[in-house]
Design a protein around this motif. Sequence first.
Motif, PDB file in Angstrom:
ATOM      1  N   LEU A   1       1.102  -1.198   0.155  1.00 55.45           N
ATOM      2  CA  LEU A   1       0.213  -0.028  -0.225  1.00 55.45           C
ATOM      3  C   LEU A   1       0.951   1.182   0.395  1.00 55.45           C
ATOM      4  CD1 LEU A   1      -3.002  -0.422   2.571  1.00 55.45           C
ATOM      5  CD2 LEU A   1      -3.049  -0.764  -0.188  1.00 55.45           C
TER       6      LEU A   1
ATOM      7  N   ARG B   1       3.522   1.336  -2.063  1.00 53.10           N
ATOM      8  CA  ARG B   1       3.954   1.805  -3.458  1.00 53.10           C
ATOM      9  C   ARG B   1       3.400   2.781  -4.244  1.00 53.10           C
ATOM     10  NH1 ARG B   1       4.613  -3.912  -5.731  1.00 53.10           N
ATOM     11  NH2 ARG B   1       6.309  -3.159  -7.332  1.00 53.10           N
TER      12      ARG B   1
ATOM     13  N   THR C   1      -4.259  -5.169  -5.643  1.00 49.49           N
ATOM     14  CA  THR C   1      -2.755  -4.170  -5.795  1.00 49.49           C
ATOM     15  C   THR C   1      -3.406  -2.496  -6.107  1.00 49.49           C
ATOM     16  OG1 THR C   1      -1.783  -5.696  -5.076  1.00 49.49           O
ATOM     17  CG2 THR C   1      -0.613  -3.725  -5.351  1.00 49.49           C
TER      18      THR C   1
ATOM     19  N   SER D   1      -3.910   0.528  -3.667  1.00 50.19           N
ATOM     20  CA  SER D   1      -2.898   1.592  -3.369  1.00 50.19           C
ATOM     21  C   SER D   1      -3.784   3.126  -4.418  1.00 50.19           C
ATOM     22  CB  SER D   1      -1.775   1.720  -4.521  1.00 50.19           C
ATOM     23  OG  SER D   1      -1.315   0.574  -4.219  1.00 50.19           O
TER      24      SER D   1
ATOM     25  N   LYS E   1      -5.982   4.127  -1.534  1.00 47.24           N
ATOM     26  CA  LYS E   1      -4.633   5.084  -0.156  1.00 47.24           C
ATOM     27  C   LYS E   1      -5.055   6.589  -0.285  1.00 47.24           C
ATOM     28  CE  LYS E   1      -2.154   4.194   2.996  1.00 47.24           C
ATOM     29  NZ  LYS E   1      -2.283   3.943   4.601  1.00 47.24           N
ATOM     30  N   GLN E   2      -4.546   6.312  -1.885  1.00 48.12           N
ATOM     31  CA  GLN E   2      -4.066   7.916  -2.271  1.00 48.12           C
ATOM     32  C   GLN E   2      -5.574   8.661  -2.564  1.00 48.12           C
ATOM     33  OE1 GLN E   2      -3.541   8.435  -6.620  1.00 48.12           O
ATOM     34  NE2 GLN E   2      -1.746   9.317  -5.865  1.00 48.12           N
TER      35      GLN E   2
END
Length: 590
Positions: free
Chosen positions: A312, A314, A352, A356, A359-360
């Motif tokens: 998370l 990356r 993934t 990700s 998360k952003q």
Amino acid sequence: MQSSADRQLSLTGLLEDMRRDRLLSSSDYEQALGIRRQAGEASLHPLTLLARQNFQDARPHGKTLTEDVLCEWLAQRVNMTTCQIDPLEIDVPSVTEVMSYAFAERHCILAVRVSAEEVVVATAEPDVTSWVVDLEHVSRRRIQRVLASPSAIERYRVEFYQLANSVSRARGDHSSSGAVQNLETMLELGKARAPDANDEHIVNIVDWLLQYAFDQRASDIHLEPRREVAHVRFRIDGVLHNVYELPAQVGMAVVARLKSLGRMNIAEKRKPQDSRLKSKTPSGQEVELRLSTLPTAFGEKLVMRIFDPQVLVRSFVEMGFGKEDQRRWQKMVSNNHGIVFVTGPTGSGKTTTLYSTLKQLATEDVNVCSIEDPIEMVEPAFNQMQVHPGIELTFASGVRALLRQDPDIIMVGEVRDLETAEIAVQAALTGHLVLSTLHTNDAPSAFTRLQELGLPAYLIRSSVLGVMAQRLIRSLCPHCKQKQPTDEAAWKQLTAPWLVKTPEQVYSAVGCLECRGTGYMGRLGIYEVMPMTETLELLINEQTDQQKLRQAAMKEGMHSLRLSGAHKVAAGLTTMEEVMRVAPLARHSS
């Protein structure tokens, strides 16, 4: 007892040989003469002690003088073969049966390969041979010596024999010979017993299994029961590797131990179960594992998915996004309403990408909710809900419930049916950004899949912001990849129908200890990003032509999965063979 002919390596002798062969510069040689063993270094092998000084190889194109580099140099000097010990390639029960731990420790050796006629033994002392006659006599096989780094021999000798001892004692063999007897003999003698899940030896085996998986960068651990053995396999960079064969009863006890740690019902072996488990890597990092059991003909099969805590954090660049792909993707998900799909088969990295992205997007001023089956990774920044068919909590009913929770962004784990598709689209049309996945081979197929589910074309046109297809390809090991001239025919096949300049050279996979001999280390994504445009909207109707849709998208700048992979090949990140293996051939070029 060592024979009088045996001569162990000395620090002084090694330094003199290194000076003669010009491995050390004059200043490094002078510095090396003053090496004094520090506290705790009394028993260190001279090669290990020299490697710790981090001297640079004075020869042209020289590297740091690590143990492996020093071993290769020494092997050439004494005309021996070097061996980099790869635990994935070693049959641990066989090599620990050949000699006792006491014998291996006394002579600082380790068997690395055993056949009917020969035993290959790793040593760090080329001039110590007195043990060879004894071992040939006991094993009744020919002995071949190979040179390996002393720290690798020490590490794996301890690991292999501890594991073999735990397996041996777990199944009821309490002999102290250090050799592991075979299970059939045990059964004949009536000594075999069903080990308990809390037996200290079973605990040791489970601890080894988890730590070894973390060390090998495994993403999944498979425990597969057979009639007489239980296979242990790791998935590393998307490929399964055989790791160990446990006796059947020991395998059952290991599964029971893991079920107990995951708070599963140990007594229930007739139906599948799912659970979670938290552990720590050797570096102390907390890792979450998802456990799944399946009843089979020979007992319960257990698969553990290891979730990388770094996933998370990356960046999109680290995940393999090119600048243009990232710009298109960010533009799609920066809308405050509409639906975005990520497509690809199981294991292609869709989750993934979504995590990700969420998360952003999950800032303090938005409410992010997800409904998943199952929850892949627990993330404090989102509100996550799991599908539960037993109480009629499906994707469709879950999204309905989420819509009453004042969400800004919704992630729907997967659109599988018309009801879920309709609810997700309605959510997108009523002012929510919806992210979801579909199982299709490429981006244009997503539109025809939605129509096959029964979603009208007008709803697709008005709600879908875009689609991204993706795959995971193995990236080349930076330690051993080698340049080679580009095969022009293969390059043209890879990049068709585009006319892309053929690079002068590409890299090939070789294999080394760092990458476990595969030539690859880690994985990265290749992407096919297809934003919805006015031109594409006109092509989505009750008889959508998928090929025309693809051609129109390509005219507007969409790169196929293969072209995305070709850019990675040209950049030296992967191979043409890997891209062709993973990415399907586009329909227009078939």
